[in-house]
Scaffold this active site. Structure first.
Site, mmCIF file in Angstrom:
data_model
loop_
_atom_site.group_PDB
_atom_site.id
_atom_site.type_symbol
_atom_site.label_atom_id
_atom_site.label_comp_id
_atom_site.label_asym_id
_atom_site.label_seq_id
_atom_site.Cartn_x
_atom_site.Cartn_y
_atom_site.Cartn_z
ATOM 1 N N MET A 93 0.802 -1.162 0.122
ATOM 2 C CA MET A 93 0.034 -0.022 -0.158
ATOM 3 C C MET A 93 0.694 1.119 0.005
ATOM 4 S SD MET A 93 -3.075 -1.462 -0.207
ATOM 5 C CE MET A 93 -4.107 -0.380 -0.015
ATOM 6 N N ARG A 94 1.933 1.135 -0.596
ATOM 7 C CA ARG A 94 2.782 2.567 -0.551
ATOM 8 C C ARG A 94 3.014 2.825 -2.237
ATOM 9 N NH1 ARG A 94 3.691 4.846 4.461
ATOM 10 N NH2 ARG A 94 3.853 3.047 6.118
ATOM 11 N N ASN A 108 1.531 -4.964 -10.128
ATOM 12 C CA ASN A 108 0.638 -4.721 -9.264
ATOM 13 C C ASN A 108 -0.671 -5.305 -9.426
ATOM 14 O OD1 ASN A 108 -0.234 -3.349 -6.981
ATOM 15 N ND2 ASN A 108 -1.129 -1.889 -7.865
ATOM 16 N N HIS A 158 -4.622 -4.573 -8.527
ATOM 17 C CA HIS A 158 -5.249 -3.587 -8.052
ATOM 18 C C HIS A 158 -6.922 -3.888 -7.820
ATOM 19 C CE1 HIS A 158 -6.522 0.732 -7.030
ATOM 20 N NE2 HIS A 158 -7.488 0.519 -7.914
#
Ligand code: GAR
Length: 264
Positions: free
Chosen positions: A134-135, A156, A158
């Site tokens: 979450m960065r 990633n 999402h």
């Protein structure tokens, strides 16, 4: 073309169910790879235990402490950090953004990321999978991992059908908007927020009886299928990022940067 069992590094922040899905897919032979490390920005991330149980090396970088240190001036950014380079590439700041906030953001990210780089480069890996990490990654980090412009290697997952609903609460935003369809997306990471070229997506209907909780739990089940499938495409050497040019009906040139999936 990568033809060996690919080495997958995973970064998480929370429960790690996507990490689990990747580990299970490797074990089941559906994903021709092995997880070589699991790292986190949060030493308390519950998902790290899942990797530990499997004997996978784990590490964490305490982002909160480092960010505090940069704010207080006790931690400085790494020597090879170039503020102007990161600032010009990271398209997250509006023109009215507070310069002091931008400085702290980029300097603290680089300080955290130099620690992250030190850990991840102590392993050999082919692809880095963000699984609920979450960065935001800054250009400082991305450019040191992505050295081949035609084959980015940070992915990633999402929890929304991008480009709709980037950010921290994809299912929540989808549900609150009143969408009839929800979904998840796997994409390569670029300098923007959840904006990189899309590798794969899965969608499902939101039914009248659905709640936010039911949407999240359905969505996660799709994520657990989608992520290993996308990493497997990488393992098969079938992904490239290409720029395609189109001429619109009005004669204007249009370019899109997309992931091409080749047939085997
Ligand atoms: C997943 O829904 C993932 O898509 C999301 O966090 C959750 C992590 O769950 N990621 C993001 O929102 C990234 N912006 P997990 O820790 O159980 O894999």
């Amino acid at each position: 073309m990568i033809d060996h069992k690919i080495r997958i590094g995973v970064l998480i922040s929370g429960g790690g169910s996507n990490l689990q899905a990747l580990m299970d897919s490797c074990d089941a032979g559906k994903l021709n790879g092995r997880i070589v490390f699991a790292g986190s920005d949060n030493p308390g991330a519950a998902g790290l235990a899942r990797a530990r149980e499997k004997g996978i090396p784990v590490f964490s970088v305490n982002y909160s402490d480092i960010i505090k240190g940069v704010r207080q001036g006790s931690i400085t950014p790494p020597d090879d950090f170039d503020f102007n380079d990161s600032y010009s590439k990271q398209g997250l700041f509006g023109k009215d953004a507070d310069p002091e906030k931008v400085r702290i953001f980029l300097e603290s990210r680089a300080a955290c990321e130099s620690e992250l780089l030190r850990h991840i480069f102590s392993y050999e890996f082919d692809v880095l999978a963000l699984a609920g990490f979450m960065r935001t990654l800054s250009p400082y980090f991305i450019d040191r991992v992505n050295t081949d412009p035609f084959l980015p290697r940070i992915m990633n997952i999402h929890p929304a059908l991008l480009p709709s609903f980037p950010g921290v609460d994809g299912y929540g935003d989808t549900f609150r908007y009143g969408c009839r369809v929800a979904g998840c997306t796997v994409h390569f990471v670029d300098y923007g927020e959840d904006s990189g070229p899309i590798i794969g997506q899965k969608s499902f209907q939101i039914l009248p009886e659905d709640t936010l909780e039911s949407v999240k739990s359905k969505g996660l089940e799709y994520e657990w299928q989608l992520y290993p499938e996308c990493v497997q495409l990488f393992a098969e050497g079938r992904l490239t990022v290409v720029k395609e040019k189109y001429e619109l009906k009005n004669g204007k040139a249009h370019e899109r940067k997309i992931v091409r999936i080749s047939n085997n």
